[in-house]
Design a protein around this motif. Sequence first.
Motif, PDB file in Angstrom:
ATOM      1  N   ALA A  57      17.042  24.698  20.164  1.00  0.00           N
ATOM      2  CA  ALA A  57      16.518  23.952  18.787  1.00  0.00           C
ATOM      3  C   ALA A  57      16.440  22.441  18.973  1.00  0.00           C
ATOM      4  O   ALA A  57      15.083  21.940  18.624  1.00  0.00           O
ATOM      5  N   LEU A  58      17.241  21.760  19.592  1.00  0.00           N
ATOM      6  CA  LEU A  58      16.782  20.309  19.999  1.00  0.00           C
ATOM      7  C   LEU A  58      15.581  20.107  20.856  1.00  0.00           C
ATOM      8  O   LEU A  58      14.772  19.384  20.815  1.00  0.00           O
ATOM      9  N   LEU A  59      15.518  21.103  21.785  1.00  0.00           N
ATOM     10  CA  LEU A  59      14.578  21.054  22.841  1.00  0.00           C
ATOM     11  C   LEU A  59      13.260  21.273  22.183  1.00  0.00           C
ATOM     12  O   LEU A  59      12.080  20.606  22.624  1.00  0.00           O
ATOM     13  N   HIS A  60      13.109  22.361  21.131  1.00  0.00           N
ATOM     14  CA  HIS A  60      11.989  22.590  20.475  1.00  0.00           C
ATOM     15  C   HIS A  60      11.430  21.268  19.880  1.00  0.00           C
ATOM     16  O   HIS A  60      10.417  20.918  19.731  1.00  0.00           O
ATOM     17  N   ALA A  87       8.166  18.995  20.315  1.00  0.00           N
ATOM     18  CA  ALA A  87       7.075  18.798  19.261  1.00  0.00           C
ATOM     19  C   ALA A  87       6.880  17.476  19.220  1.00  0.00           C
ATOM     20  O   ALA A  87       5.734  16.915  18.832  1.00  0.00           O
ATOM     21  N   GLU A  88       7.709  16.793  19.556  1.00  0.00           N
ATOM     22  CA  GLU A  88       7.593  15.068  19.437  1.00  0.00           C
ATOM     23  C   GLU A  88       7.037  14.498  20.429  1.00  0.00           C
ATOM     24  O   GLU A  88       6.328  13.496  20.309  1.00  0.00           O
ATOM     25  N   THR A  89       7.333  14.985  21.863  1.00  0.00           N
ATOM     26  CA  THR A  89       6.914  14.328  23.057  1.00  0.00           C
ATOM     27  C   THR A  89       5.592  15.051  23.839  1.00  0.00           C
ATOM     28  O   THR A  89       5.100  14.560  24.580  1.00  0.00           O
ATOM     29  N   GLY A  90       5.628  16.362  23.387  1.00  0.00           N
ATOM     30  CA  GLY A  90       4.494  17.225  24.167  1.00  0.00           C
ATOM     31  C   GLY A  90       5.075  17.974  25.347  1.00  0.00           C
ATOM     32  O   GLY A  90       4.401  18.457  26.075  1.00  0.00           O
ATOM     33  N   GLY A  91       6.375  17.855  25.598  1.00  0.00           N
ATOM     34  CA  GLY A  91       6.854  18.716  26.907  1.00  0.00           C
ATOM     35  C   GLY A  91       8.271  18.305  27.130  1.00  0.00           C
ATOM     36  O   GLY A  91       8.929  17.455  26.177  1.00  0.00           O
TER      37      GLY A  91
END
Length: 428
Positions: free
Chosen positions: A267-270, A274-278
């Motif tokens: 969930a945190l990786l998603h 979403a915030e950084t593009g990768g």
Amino acid sequence: MITQHALPSYLNPEDLGPWGQYLQQIDRVTPHLGSLSRWVETLKRPKRILTVDVPIERDDGTISHYEGYRVQHNMSRGPGKGGVRFHQDVTLSEVMALSAWMTVKNAAVNVPYGGAKGGIRVDPKTLSRGELQRLTRRYTSEISLIIGPNKDIPAPDVNTNEQVMAWMMDSYAMIEGNLSTGVVTGKPISLGGSLGRREATGRGVFVVGQEAAAKRGVAIQGARVAIQGFGNVGGVAASMFAKAGAKVIAVQDHTGTVVHSGGLDVALLHQHVAETGGVQGFPGIEAFLDRDAFWGIESDILIPAALEQQITAENAPLIRTKIILEGANGPTTPEADDILSDRDVLIVPDVLANAGGVTVSYFEWVQDFSSFFWSEDEINARLTRIMQDAFNSVWEVSQDKKVTLRTATFILACTRVLQAREVRGLYP
Ligand code: NAD
């Protein structure tokens, strides 16, 4: 080795690309097709190929031209169906192969479609939103000659999404002078899209993953899962495996590879992506690895869910896993397929593993025609049943004929396509 094909003149026999990979797969299935094999040449050449020039006015007033394609591989069982890809490496060979894999996939899960695919050779990250919209609309207008709710129904693929589908639908409606929501699938819910469509491919990967794990005696609870690609397919599959108790130990995307043997917080990786593009720069992990090292990570389940031809003769010997679920289309070359199958790695092929997306696209198309929409639970339950049934039919063929799941899927699917071909006969 590819046997002697009467190759269409537009192909370079020295470099067939992904289409060559597909032809080798057809050669492997041909001995199992019995009397239907006299029709097999049908599968070795697309029915129709459209190449289009897509010019757009850039925001700075200059004009850029892009090359676009729509390939209808086979329509024996129904209208064409397949996604549209925006990527700088799109080639005709790639779109041809992807269209052919759609023919096989649609027949494998027994949805009433042929196979098609489209693409534009463009890096969409270099375009503004306005430029992307103009590109999409002009491409739709160019291919509107051959698409339609009963002719050929595009859908999202790499770098295309609900918004792109909404622009395609609107452009087609403007050209035709009527609202045909069923001309594309993967639309926003507000335009006749289906609940569950966004997650469908990843969900399908998860469902066949459960079936394959049961056959191999791998418990999902605690299973180590490594995933290449954290987009629509890989990202959703990661969430579903994590929710079921598996440990997603490694994720690679175009920015890097992140590893945590205790399981990444998906969930945190998603949120980070979403915030950084990768995935690059994700905090709290054990290691960032370079691209090739990803294939050496030991896992129970490996999910290639990015692009084709990723697992090759070079990296296949490094792979230490029990099950490969092909979320991407064509991620494993035939040579790598042999190396891994010889080592008893169970490969659930793309044409089966990622068929969840087109299955819910089919539900969306049916709902659009009837203007009657189903609940998400109903969609997920129907999807699960279709994926389980397809997996088990393929499993039976593979046991019966002592072939890999890939060859078994091709046997089942090509038989359905060629039976339709035979009973229709040749026109005129
Ligand atoms: P997407 O654009 O949502 O995600 C693609 C992912 O791949 C991204 O995380 C991207 O960073 C990663 N990626 C791109 N290049 C990479 C590279 N060189 N190395 C590692 N990672 C890289 O696309 P998607 O819709 O998830 O599609 C992924 C694959 O699944 C494609 O092969 C597509 O044809 C196939 N597929 C998609 C669907 C669908 O419904 N979306 C259905 C069937 C098959």
